[in-house]
Design a protein around this motif. Structure first.
Motif, short mmCIF file in Angstrom:
data_model
loop_
_atom_site.label_atom_id
_atom_site.label_comp_id
_atom_site.label_asym_id
_atom_site.label_seq_id
_atom_site.Cartn_x
_atom_site.Cartn_y
_atom_site.Cartn_z
N ASP A 10 0.81 -1.21 0.00
CA ASP A 10 0.00 0.00 0.00
C ASP A 10 0.85 1.27 0.00
O ASP A 10 0.31 2.37 -0.10
CB ASP A 10 -0.96 0.01 1.19
N PHE A 11 2.16 1.13 0.12
CA PHE A 11 3.06 2.28 0.08
C PHE A 11 3.23 2.75 -1.35
O PHE A 11 3.22 1.95 -2.28
CB PHE A 11 4.45 1.89 0.59
N ALA A 16 7.53 5.25 0.99
CA ALA A 16 8.57 4.28 1.33
C ALA A 16 9.92 4.97 1.51
O ALA A 16 10.66 4.68 2.45
CB ALA A 16 8.67 3.21 0.23
N LYS A 17 10.22 5.91 0.63
CA LYS A 17 11.48 6.64 0.71
C LYS A 17 11.54 7.47 1.99
O LYS A 17 12.59 7.52 2.65
CB LYS A 17 11.64 7.55 -0.51
N LYS A 18 10.44 8.10 2.36
CA LYS A 18 10.40 8.92 3.57
C LYS A 18 10.62 8.05 4.81
O LYS A 18 11.40 8.41 5.70
CB LYS A 18 9.07 9.65 3.68
N GLU A 19 9.94 6.91 4.89
CA GLU A 19 10.12 6.03 6.04
C GLU A 19 11.55 5.49 6.08
O GLU A 19 12.16 5.41 7.16
CB GLU A 19 9.13 4.87 6.05
N ALA A 45 15.81 -2.48 5.04
CA ALA A 45 16.18 -3.31 3.88
C ALA A 45 14.95 -3.62 3.04
O ALA A 45 15.01 -3.60 1.80
CB ALA A 45 16.85 -4.59 4.37
N GLU A 46 13.83 -3.89 3.70
CA GLU A 46 12.58 -4.16 2.97
C GLU A 46 12.14 -2.93 2.19
O GLU A 46 11.74 -3.02 1.02
CB GLU A 46 11.48 -4.57 3.95
N LEU A 47 12.21 -1.77 2.83
CA LEU A 47 11.81 -0.53 2.17
C LEU A 47 12.76 -0.20 1.01
O LEU A 47 12.31 0.28 -0.04
CB LEU A 47 11.77 0.62 3.17
N SER A 48 14.04 -0.45 1.21
CA SER A 48 15.01 -0.21 0.14
C SER A 48 14.69 -1.07 -1.08
O SER A 48 14.72 -0.59 -2.22
CB SER A 48 16.42 -0.51 0.66
N LYS A 49 14.38 -2.33 -0.83
CA LYS A 49 14.02 -3.24 -1.93
C LYS A 49 12.75 -2.76 -2.63
O LYS A 49 12.67 -2.77 -3.87
CB LYS A 49 13.83 -4.64 -1.37
N CYS A 51 11.63 0.38 -2.77
CA CYS A 51 11.96 1.58 -3.54
C CYS A 51 12.66 1.22 -4.84
O CYS A 51 12.38 1.79 -5.89
CB CYS A 51 12.85 2.52 -2.71
N GLN A 52 13.57 0.24 -4.77
CA GLN A 52 14.26 -0.19 -5.99
C GLN A 52 13.29 -0.77 -7.00
O GLN A 52 13.41 -0.54 -8.20
CB GLN A 52 15.36 -1.20 -5.65
N THR A 53 12.29 -1.49 -6.52
CA THR A 53 11.26 -2.04 -7.41
C THR A 53 10.49 -0.91 -8.09
O THR A 53 10.25 -0.95 -9.30
CB THR A 53 10.30 -2.96 -6.63
#
Length: 70
Positions: A10-11, A16-19, A45-49, A51-53
Motif C-alpha cells: 500500500d506504500f 517508502a522513501k520517507k520512512e 532493507a525491505e523498504l530499500s528493496k 523503492c528499488q522495485t
C-alpha cells in the motif's frame, strides 16, 4: 514479491522513501537497543528493496515510452 514486501504494497514510492530516510536517521543516532536496531535495519532493507522495485518499474515505463516514440 516476497511476503515482507507484500505487506508494504500500500506504500507509494514517496512514502517508502520517507520512512526509509527516517529509519536511516534513527540508526545513525545509534541510541537504541541492539535488537531494536536490527529490527529497524530489517525494515529499512525491505523498504530499500521496495523503492528499488518502484524505480525499476518507472525506468521500464520510460524506456517503453521512448521506444514507442521512435
Amino acid at each position: 514479491m516476497d511476503n515482507k514486501i507484500e505487506i508494504l504494497k500500500d506504500f507509494n514510492y514517496e512514502e517508502a522513501k520517507k520512512e526509509l530516510s527516517n529509519i536511516v536517521n534513527k540508526l545513525e543516532v545509534g541510541d537504541m537497543p541492539l535488537n531494536e536496531s536490527i529490527n529497524l535495519f530489517e525494515r529499512g532493507a525491505e523498504l530499500s528493496k521496495l523503492c528499488q522495485t518502484f524505480l525499476n518499474n518507472a525506468k521500464s515505463k520510460v524506456k517503453k515510452i521512448e521506444d514507442e516514440a521512435k
